[in-house]
Design an enzyme around this catalytic site. Structure first.
Site, PDB file in Angstrom:
ATOM      1  N   SER A  10      75.580   1.673  26.269  1.00 24.67           N
ATOM      2  CA  SER A  10      76.873   1.165  26.743  1.00 24.67           C
ATOM      3  C   SER A  10      77.860   2.315  26.913  1.00 24.67           C
ATOM      4  CB  SER A  10      77.452   0.200  25.705  1.00 24.67           C
ATOM      5  OG  SER A  10      78.775  -0.160  26.028  1.00 24.67           O
ATOM      6  N   TYR A  50      79.428  -2.612  16.578  1.00 23.78           N
ATOM      7  CA  TYR A  50      78.654  -2.620  17.832  1.00 23.78           C
ATOM      8  C   TYR A  50      78.648  -1.241  18.489  1.00 23.78           C
ATOM      9  CZ  TYR A  50      77.685  -3.569  22.796  1.00 23.78           C
ATOM     10  OH  TYR A  50      77.185  -3.538  24.063  1.00 23.78           O
TER      11      TYR A  50
HETATM   12  P1  NAD Z   1      73.540 -11.257  27.183  1.00 24.93           P
HETATM   13  O1  NAD Z   1      74.197 -12.115  26.191  1.00 24.93           O
HETATM   14  O2  NAD Z   1      73.136 -11.855  28.462  1.00 24.93           O
HETATM   15  O3  NAD Z   1      72.251 -10.572  26.563  1.00 24.93           O
HETATM   16  C1  NAD Z   1      72.106 -10.263  25.211  1.00 24.93           C
HETATM   17  C2  NAD Z   1      70.831 -10.921  24.742  1.00 24.93           C
HETATM   18  O4  NAD Z   1      70.502 -10.467  23.440  1.00 24.93           O
HETATM   19  C3  NAD Z   1      70.929 -12.433  24.630  1.00 24.93           C
HETATM   20  O5  NAD Z   1      70.603 -13.073  25.830  1.00 24.93           O
HETATM   21  C4  NAD Z   1      69.925 -12.738  23.528  1.00 24.93           C
HETATM   22  O6  NAD Z   1      68.733 -13.246  24.079  1.00 24.93           O
HETATM   23  C5  NAD Z   1      69.627 -11.393  22.906  1.00 24.93           C
HETATM   24  N1  NAD Z   1      69.746 -11.435  21.448  1.00 24.93           N
HETATM   25  C6  NAD Z   1      70.859 -11.239  20.692  1.00 24.93           C
HETATM   26  N2  NAD Z   1      70.548 -11.359  19.396  1.00 24.93           N
HETATM   27  C7  NAD Z   1      69.208 -11.601  19.328  1.00 24.93           C
HETATM   28  C8  NAD Z   1      68.291 -11.787  18.257  1.00 24.93           C
HETATM   29  N3  NAD Z   1      68.686 -11.728  16.974  1.00 24.93           N
HETATM   30  N4  NAD Z   1      66.999 -12.036  18.560  1.00 24.93           N
HETATM   31  C9  NAD Z   1      66.575 -12.098  19.847  1.00 24.93           C
HETATM   32  N5  NAD Z   1      67.404 -11.898  20.897  1.00 24.93           N
HETATM   33  C10 NAD Z   1      68.702 -11.660  20.632  1.00 24.93           C
HETATM   34  O7  NAD Z   1      74.518 -10.030  27.410  1.00 24.93           O
HETATM   35  P2  NAD Z   1      74.350  -8.637  28.153  1.00 24.93           P
HETATM   36  O8  NAD Z   1      75.717  -8.138  28.290  1.00 24.93           O
HETATM   37  O9  NAD Z   1      73.491  -8.727  29.342  1.00 24.93           O
HETATM   38  O10 NAD Z   1      73.626  -7.734  27.067  1.00 24.93           O
HETATM   39  C11 NAD Z   1      72.489  -6.965  27.374  1.00 24.93           C
HETATM   40  C12 NAD Z   1      72.699  -5.549  26.905  1.00 24.93           C
HETATM   41  O11 NAD Z   1      73.770  -4.965  27.630  1.00 24.93           O
HETATM   42  C13 NAD Z   1      73.057  -5.401  25.433  1.00 24.93           C
HETATM   43  O12 NAD Z   1      72.321  -4.329  24.892  1.00 24.93           O
HETATM   44  C14 NAD Z   1      74.523  -5.044  25.474  1.00 24.93           C
HETATM   45  O13 NAD Z   1      74.885  -4.271  24.359  1.00 24.93           O
HETATM   46  C15 NAD Z   1      74.565  -4.247  26.742  1.00 24.93           C
HETATM   47  N6  NAD Z   1      75.903  -4.039  27.315  1.00 24.93           N
HETATM   48  C16 NAD Z   1      76.624  -5.094  27.785  1.00 24.93           C
HETATM   49  C17 NAD Z   1      77.866  -4.860  28.343  1.00 24.93           C
HETATM   50  C18 NAD Z   1      78.704  -5.980  28.909  1.00 24.93           C
HETATM   51  O14 NAD Z   1      79.858  -5.750  29.215  1.00 24.93           O
HETATM   52  N7  NAD Z   1      78.172  -7.168  29.066  1.00 24.93           N
HETATM   53  C19 NAD Z   1      78.367  -3.566  28.419  1.00 24.93           C
HETATM   54  C20 NAD Z   1      77.610  -2.515  27.939  1.00 24.93           C
HETATM   55  C21 NAD Z   1      76.376  -2.759  27.381  1.00 24.93           C
END
Ligand code: NAD
Ligand code: MG
Length: 336
Positions: free
Chosen positions: A228, A241
């Site tokens: 991120s 986080y």
């Molecule tokens: P999202 O909620 O769609 O995806 C996160 C997923 O993590 C969930 O769908 C869930 O299935 C999984 N998860 C969480 N806890 C879990 C557990 N204990 N067991 C199994 N699965 C679990 O959100 P996203 O934003 O697409 O996140 C995906 C990645 O992107 C993450 O690593 C997040 O840190 C990163 N990210 C997101 C953003 C943003 O702004 N959305 C920014 C930077 C990085």
């Protein structure tokens, strides 16, 4: 746009057929704005990235963790109607954690349309989102395997990889993408249980899945981690986080050095603010959510589909010299 036109466009763009399951995942704004979507289906045409997707202000909204993409307003765009493959991952076998929604779902759809078989992991509460993704993978003519379970459990992580290997007939792409993000104004509000859950999900789980996967990964395989912009520029309310994302960036670089001689590449993707369930299920304050992405030079949040091609690129064999790299996508901010 008439319902009939929507259906024919859907067939042309995605080759998905007209199954109800697939129809439910169409992002509302994609269908509403024919100018922007017809542009996204025409790669030869220029598209203005500032106007391709919704901008703040957004409606306040909140779901219990981990949230569902299908309940968000507007619905995120994971490439359901727009991503077109060109055989870049033909015959590959991928496991994606958090593959039900957000970046993981965008990667799953893109991988399948690029010719890969795909296993996805998610929490049982996310079954509805996961079902849509499996339907989309199958609509692309590929094998789609759903393996629900909690990544905070080491035994489950081992079983997840074993089941994926068995179901796919091998493994050559591992995407460690799942994460937990919960906003807390003060470190005093971060409980030990909170801290533990974030560390287990974001740091321990990739350690466990990578260890379990490694014996199966042949030269040419790829490991991809989602880090991120928080790794470089942490927000005050994401104390636990943000440090896991710095750790993720760091393990990408360490593991890349360790595995280079085995022909296994390890890279990271560093998103900026992206419109996903993570943000509406405790990841951001309502105040931040309403103006989400508005502070970026682009003036809007990213959509998961906008990062799909990065996950494809990092997995594809023609990226053979890229390892230990972190590719960003943050609307103009976020990177070092
Ligand atoms: P999202 O909620 O769609 O995806 C996160 C997923 O993590 C969930 O769908 C869930 O299935 C999984 N998860 C969480 N806890 C879990 C557990 N204990 N067991 C199994 N699965 C679990 O959100 P996203 O934003 O697409 O996140 C995906 C990645 O992107 C993450 O690593 C997040 O840190 C990163 N990210 C997101 C953003 C943003 O702004 N959305 C920014 C930077 C990085
Ligand atoms: Mg989800």
């Amino acid at each position: 746009m008439s319902e009939e036109n929507k259906m024919s466009r859907r067939k042309v763009l995605g080759g998905l057929g007209a199954s109800l399951a697939v129809a439910t995942v169409l992002p509302a704004f994609a269908a509403a704005d024919s100018a922007s979507t017809s542009a996204s289906s025409a790669p030869e045409g220029l598209q203005d990235p500032t106007t391709m997707y919704p901008k703040p202000p957004f409606k306040g909204q909140s779901q219990p963790w981990p949230g569902l993409a299908s309940q968000m307003e507007p619905k995120p765009d994971h490439g359901e109607t727009s991503y077109k493959g060109s055989g870049r991952l033909k015959g590959r076998k991928a496991l994606i954690t958090g593959g039900d929604s957000g970046m993981g779902r965008a990667a799953a759809i893109a991988y399948a349309r690029e010719g890969a078989d795909v296993a996805i992991n998610y929490l049982p509460a996310e079954e509805a989102d996961a079902k849509e993704v499996i339907a989309l993978i199958k609509a692309a003519g590929r094998k789609g395997i759903a393996i629900p379970g909690d990544l905070r459990d080491e035994a489950f992580c081992v079983r997840l990889v074993e089941e994926a290997v068995r179901g796919l007939g091998g493994l050559d792409i591992l995407v460690n993408n799942a994460a937990r993000q919960q906003t807390r104004k003060s470190i005093l509000d971060v409980t030990s249980a909170d801290f533990d859950a974030t560390m287990k999900t974001n740091i321990y789980a990739p350690f466990w899945t990578t260890k379990a996967a490694l014996p199966h990964l042949k030269p040419g395989s790829a490991i991809i981690a989602t880090t991120s912009e928080q790794a470089y520029d942490p927000s005050p309310d994401l104390y636990d986080y943000a440090q896991t994302k710095a750790a993720t960036m760091n393990y990408v670089k360490s593991l890349a050095k360790q595995l280079a001689s085995k022909g296994i590449r390890v890279n990271g993707v560093a998103p900026g603010p992206i419109w996903t369930p993570l943000q509406v299920s405790g990841g951001a304050t309502q105040e931040k959510l309403k103006m989400f992405g508005g502070q970026t030079p682009m003036g809007r949040p990213g959509q998961p589909v906008e990062l799909a091609s990065i996950y494809v690129q990092l997995a594809a064999s023609d990226a053979s010299y890229a390892t230990g790299q972190v590719y960003g996508s943050a609307g103009g901010g976020g990177q070092p």
